[in-house]
Write a protein that holds these residues in place. Sequence first.
Motif, PDB file in Angstrom:
ATOM      1  N   ALA A  96       0.835  -1.193   0.000  1.00 28.02           N
ATOM      2  CA  ALA A  96       0.000   0.000   0.000  1.00 28.02           C
ATOM      3  C   ALA A  96       0.874   1.247   0.000  1.00 28.02           C
ATOM      4  N   ALA A  97       0.302   2.345  -0.497  1.00 30.32           N
ATOM      5  CA  ALA A  97       1.042   3.601  -0.566  1.00 30.32           C
ATOM      6  C   ALA A  97       0.107   4.769  -0.298  1.00 30.32           C
ATOM      7  N   ALA A  98       0.696   5.851   0.223  1.00 30.94           N
ATOM      8  CA  ALA A  98      -0.101   7.034   0.533  1.00 30.94           C
ATOM      9  C   ALA A  98       0.797   8.263   0.537  1.00 30.94           C
ATOM     10  N   PRO A  99       0.236   9.432   0.265  1.00 24.84           N
ATOM     11  CA  PRO A  99       1.028  10.663   0.321  1.00 24.84           C
ATOM     12  C   PRO A  99       1.336  11.107   1.751  1.00 24.84           C
ATOM     13  N   TYR A 100       0.542  10.643   2.704  1.00 24.65           N
ATOM     14  CA  TYR A 100       0.799  10.899   4.111  1.00 24.65           C
ATOM     15  C   TYR A 100       0.048   9.833   4.882  1.00 24.65           C
ATOM     16  N   CYS A 101       0.423   9.577   6.117  1.00 25.50           N
ATOM     17  CA  CYS A 101      -0.201   8.455   6.815  1.00 25.50           C
ATOM     18  C   CYS A 101       0.105   8.441   8.303  1.00 25.50           C
ATOM     19  N   ARG A 102      -0.686   7.686   9.048  1.00 23.78           N
ATOM     20  CA  ARG A 102      -0.272   7.093  10.311  1.00 23.78           C
ATOM     21  C   ARG A 102       0.140   5.681   9.927  1.00 23.78           C
ATOM     22  N   PRO A 103       1.397   5.330  10.086  1.00 31.03           N
ATOM     23  CA  PRO A 103       2.039   4.264   9.292  1.00 31.03           C
ATOM     24  C   PRO A 103       1.331   2.922   9.164  1.00 31.03           C
ATOM     25  N   LEU A 104       0.731   2.392  10.215  1.00 31.47           N
ATOM     26  CA  LEU A 104       0.169   1.048  10.122  1.00 31.47           C
ATOM     27  C   LEU A 104      -1.350   1.053  10.130  1.00 31.47           C
ATOM     28  N   GLU A 105      -1.945   2.190   9.834  1.00 32.11           N
ATOM     29  CA  GLU A 105      -3.396   2.280   9.810  1.00 32.11           C
ATOM     30  C   GLU A 105      -3.893   2.199   8.376  1.00 32.11           C
ATOM     31  N   LYS A 106      -4.656   1.146   8.090  1.00 28.08           N
ATOM     32  CA  LYS A 106      -5.032   0.864   6.706  1.00 28.08           C
ATOM     33  C   LYS A 106      -5.886   1.967   6.097  1.00 28.08           C
ATOM     34  N   ASN A 107      -6.681   2.649   6.880  1.00 29.03           N
ATOM     35  CA  ASN A 107      -7.566   3.674   6.329  1.00 29.03           C
ATOM     36  C   ASN A 107      -6.812   4.896   5.814  1.00 29.03           C
ATOM     37  N   GLN A 108      -5.525   4.974   6.119  1.00 33.49           N
ATOM     38  CA  GLN A 108      -4.701   6.092   5.673  1.00 33.49           C
ATOM     39  C   GLN A 108      -4.189   5.907   4.243  1.00 33.49           C
ATOM     40  N   TYR A 109      -4.332   4.705   3.696  1.00 31.97           N
ATOM     41  CA  TYR A 109      -3.678   4.390   2.423  1.00 31.97           C
ATOM     42  C   TYR A 109      -4.639   4.463   1.248  1.00 31.97           C
ATOM     43  N   ASN A 110      -4.182   5.155   0.185  1.00 30.86           N
ATOM     44  CA  ASN A 110      -5.010   5.363  -0.990  1.00 30.86           C
ATOM     45  C   ASN A 110      -4.839   4.281  -2.050  1.00 30.86           C
ATOM     46  N   TYR A 111      -3.627   3.765  -2.146  1.00 35.40           N
ATOM     47  CA  TYR A 111      -3.286   2.874  -3.249  1.00 35.40           C
ATOM     48  C   TYR A 111      -2.942   1.491  -2.721  1.00 35.40           C
ATOM     49  N   TRP A 112      -3.441   0.474  -3.415  1.00 35.40           N
ATOM     50  CA  TRP A 112      -3.256  -0.909  -2.996  1.00 35.40           C
ATOM     51  C   TRP A 112      -2.884  -1.792  -4.178  1.00 35.40           C
ATOM     52  N   GLY A 113      -2.044  -2.777  -3.906  1.00 39.07           N
ATOM     53  CA  GLY A 113      -1.786  -3.804  -4.891  1.00 39.07           C
ATOM     54  C   GLY A 113      -2.831  -4.892  -4.809  1.00 39.07           C
ATOM     55  N   GLN A 114      -2.659  -5.914  -5.650  1.00 45.36           N
ATOM     56  CA  GLN A 114      -3.654  -6.983  -5.732  1.00 45.36           C
ATOM     57  C   GLN A 114      -3.420  -8.080  -4.714  1.00 45.36           C
ATOM     58  N   GLY A 115      -2.252  -8.076  -4.090  1.00 46.96           N
ATOM     59  CA  GLY A 115      -1.957  -9.057  -3.051  1.00 46.96           C
ATOM     60  C   GLY A 115      -1.136 -10.229  -3.548  1.00 46.96           C
ATOM     61  N   THR A 116      -0.378 -10.807  -2.633  1.00 47.30           N
ATOM     62  CA  THR A 116       0.378 -12.025  -2.915  1.00 47.30           C
ATOM     63  C   THR A 116       0.257 -12.941  -1.702  1.00 47.30           C
ATOM     64  N   GLN A 117       0.012 -14.214  -1.963  1.00 43.33           N
ATOM     65  CA  GLN A 117      -0.283 -15.169  -0.886  1.00 43.33           C
ATOM     66  C   GLN A 117       0.994 -15.718  -0.264  1.00 43.33           C
ATOM     67  N   VAL A 118       1.028 -15.739   1.058  1.00 45.26           N
ATOM     68  CA  VAL A 118       2.092 -16.392   1.812  1.00 45.26           C
ATOM     69  C   VAL A 118       1.457 -17.504   2.645  1.00 45.26           C
ATOM     70  N   THR A 119       1.984 -18.697   2.496  1.00 48.34           N
ATOM     71  CA  THR A 119       1.467 -19.855   3.230  1.00 48.34           C
ATOM     72  C   THR A 119       2.622 -20.525   3.965  1.00 48.34           C
ATOM     73  N   VAL A 120       2.467 -20.688   5.274  1.00 45.99           N
ATOM     74  CA  VAL A 120       3.503 -21.295   6.105  1.00 45.99           C
ATOM     75  C   VAL A 120       2.915 -22.532   6.765  1.00 45.99           C
TER      76      VAL A 120
END
Length: 122
Positions: A96-120
């Motif tokens: 995710a990316a944003a022009p400004y943010c509170r770093p770990l708060e998802k509602n602060q982010y404007n742009y998102w990728g499609q995701g990549t799966q991690v399975t452990v």
Amino acid sequence: QVQLVESGGGSTQSGGSLRLSCAASGYTVSIYCMAWFRQVPGKEREGVAAIVGDGRAYYADSVKGRFTIFQDSAKKTLYLQLNSLKPEDTAMYYCAAAPYCRPLEKNQYNYWGQGTQVTVSS
């Protein structure tokens, strides 16, 4: 507009390592914050790690000491190094990316990728 494309997910056993990448394109000069979030079905998307314009990094308590967030010098690619993986790290990971943010708060982010799966697996 900013476009984000993740790669590098996959499957590994407990204790293993993976490196995720996020390629950013478009109007990237507007971006001050970049971050990784993760989500499992039925749960809220949670912040994992973030990096801001001056290079400061922020981590969720659950990943401190195991995950490292960093960027290339041009700040066009964001990485997340995942070490000492645990089954509870299994999730879809989003950049995710944003022009400004509170770093770990998802509602602060404007742009998102499609995701990549991690399975452990244990």
